[in-house]
Design a protein around this motif. Structure first.
Motif, mmCIF file in Angstrom:
data_model
loop_
_atom_site.group_PDB
_atom_site.id
_atom_site.type_symbol
_atom_site.label_atom_id
_atom_site.label_comp_id
_atom_site.label_asym_id
_atom_site.label_seq_id
_atom_site.Cartn_x
_atom_site.Cartn_y
_atom_site.Cartn_z
ATOM 1 N N LEU A 69 0.827 -1.207 0.000
ATOM 2 C CA LEU A 69 0.000 0.000 0.000
ATOM 3 C C LEU A 69 0.863 1.259 0.000
ATOM 4 O O LEU A 69 0.545 2.236 -0.681
ATOM 5 C CB LEU A 69 -0.937 0.000 1.201
ATOM 6 C CG LEU A 69 -2.092 -0.996 1.145
ATOM 7 C CD1 LEU A 69 -2.878 -0.963 2.451
ATOM 8 C CD2 LEU A 69 -2.992 -0.723 -0.023
ATOM 9 N N GLY A 70 1.943 1.235 0.754
ATOM 10 C CA GLY A 70 2.865 2.376 0.751
ATOM 11 C C GLY A 70 3.497 2.588 -0.609
ATOM 12 O O GLY A 70 3.634 3.721 -1.084
ATOM 13 N N GLY A 71 3.881 1.503 -1.265
ATOM 14 C CA GLY A 71 4.450 1.598 -2.613
ATOM 15 C C GLY A 71 3.439 2.139 -3.604
ATOM 16 O O GLY A 71 3.774 2.995 -4.443
ATOM 17 N N ASN A 72 2.199 1.668 -3.514
ATOM 18 C CA ASN A 72 1.150 2.178 -4.402
ATOM 19 C C ASN A 72 0.923 3.662 -4.171
ATOM 20 O O ASN A 72 0.752 4.421 -5.129
ATOM 21 C CB ASN A 72 -0.147 1.403 -4.192
ATOM 22 C CG ASN A 72 -1.273 1.928 -5.054
ATOM 23 O OD1 ASN A 72 -2.022 2.807 -4.633
ATOM 24 N ND2 ASN A 72 -1.370 1.405 -6.263
ATOM 25 N N PHE A 73 0.934 4.084 -2.934
ATOM 26 C CA PHE A 73 0.738 5.497 -2.618
ATOM 27 C C PHE A 73 1.855 6.346 -3.220
ATOM 28 O O PHE A 73 1.595 7.398 -3.821
ATOM 29 C CB PHE A 73 0.670 5.692 -1.104
ATOM 30 C CG PHE A 73 0.348 7.092 -0.693
ATOM 31 C CD1 PHE A 73 -0.951 7.561 -0.767
ATOM 32 C CD2 PHE A 73 1.339 7.942 -0.235
ATOM 33 C CE1 PHE A 73 -1.257 8.865 -0.397
ATOM 34 C CE2 PHE A 73 1.048 9.230 0.141
ATOM 35 C CZ PHE A 73 -0.251 9.705 0.056
ATOM 36 N N LEU A 74 3.098 5.902 -3.096
ATOM 37 C CA LEU A 74 4.227 6.668 -3.651
ATOM 38 C C LEU A 74 4.176 6.735 -5.170
ATOM 39 O O LEU A 74 4.489 7.770 -5.772
ATOM 40 C CB LEU A 74 5.547 6.070 -3.184
ATOM 41 C CG LEU A 74 5.847 6.229 -1.691
ATOM 42 C CD1 LEU A 74 7.140 5.519 -1.331
ATOM 43 C CD2 LEU A 74 5.918 7.698 -1.317
ATOM 44 N N VAL A 75 3.775 5.635 -5.813
ATOM 45 C CA VAL A 75 3.652 5.637 -7.276
ATOM 46 C C VAL A 75 2.553 6.596 -7.714
ATOM 47 O O VAL A 75 2.712 7.352 -8.683
ATOM 48 C CB VAL A 75 3.379 4.203 -7.791
ATOM 49 C CG1 VAL A 75 2.936 4.211 -9.234
ATOM 50 C CG2 VAL A 75 4.622 3.347 -7.638
ATOM 51 N N CYS A 76 1.439 6.620 -6.988
ATOM 52 C CA CYS A 76 0.336 7.527 -7.334
ATOM 53 C C CYS A 76 0.724 8.988 -7.117
ATOM 54 O O CYS A 76 0.309 9.859 -7.889
ATOM 55 C CB CYS A 76 -0.914 7.161 -6.539
ATOM 56 S SG CYS A 76 -1.648 5.604 -7.075
ATOM 57 N N VAL A 77 1.515 9.278 -6.092
ATOM 58 C CA VAL A 77 1.999 10.644 -5.876
ATOM 59 C C VAL A 77 2.869 11.070 -7.055
ATOM 60 O O VAL A 77 2.741 12.190 -7.572
ATOM 61 C CB VAL A 77 2.780 10.747 -4.543
ATOM 62 C CG1 VAL A 77 3.563 12.042 -4.461
ATOM 63 C CG2 VAL A 77 1.833 10.631 -3.368
ATOM 64 N N SER A 78 3.736 10.184 -7.496
ATOM 65 C CA SER A 78 4.598 10.489 -8.645
ATOM 66 C C SER A 78 3.772 10.683 -9.914
ATOM 67 O O SER A 78 4.038 11.607 -10.703
ATOM 68 C CB SER A 78 5.607 9.356 -8.843
ATOM 69 O OG SER A 78 6.393 9.589 -9.979
#
Length: 155
Positions: A69-78
């Motif tokens: 979930l943290g990885g998905n959040f960072l990808v979506c921010v980018s």
């Protein structure tokens, strides 16, 4: 004492205690010795390893889910930052070329980046946009970023 209220005692127990009373050395039955050895060796803890294993797997699954979930959040921010930058640049270029509504090109740029244009403001040739991207994180369903683009005056 009536017959019903008398405690029930097995013959094995009677023989075992009779050996103490009559000073006759009594050997405990093999099943009692075997059970005593198993208790002392921890053999009656069967299944505790299974519970520990299940708990270990559950903790590992929770940690892996949190990392995902943290990885998905960072990808979506980018993705949101990139979509906002591209939308602002597209709108500023459209404004520089004298198009009627630069926000149309900004909206097209955000749509092509699988995002949504939330705000688009045009100030002469400067364009400010706010873009939102959906995430898979339950407590943060949207990520939004702002960007501004326009010509820079040379001095």
């Amino acid at each position: 004492m009536s017959r019903r209220s008398r405690p029930v005692v097995s013959n094995r127990v009677r023989r075992f205690f009779a050996s103490f009373i009559f000073d006759k050395p009594a050997a405990a039955p093999a099943s009692v010795i075997a059970r005593h050895r198993l208790l002392n060796a921890g053999a009656y803890d069967e299944g505790s390893g299974t519970i520990n294993g299940v708990m270990l797997i559950a903790v590992a699954a929770i940690l892996i889910s949190a990392v995902a979930l943290g990885g998905n959040f960072l990808v979506c921010v980018s993705d949101a930052r990139s979509a906002a930058d591209q939308a602002a640049i597209a709108g500023a270029e459209s404004a520089r070329d004298g198009d009627f509504d630069p926000c149309i090109k900004s909206r097209l740029a955000t749509t092509l980046n699988k995002a949504a244009l939330v705000i688009c403001k045009v100030d002469e040739e400067d364009v400010t946009v706010k873009v939102a991207v959906k995430t898979a994180v339950p407590f943060a369903p949207l990520v939004s970023r702002m960007a501004r683009a326009g010509p820079v005056e040379c001095s």
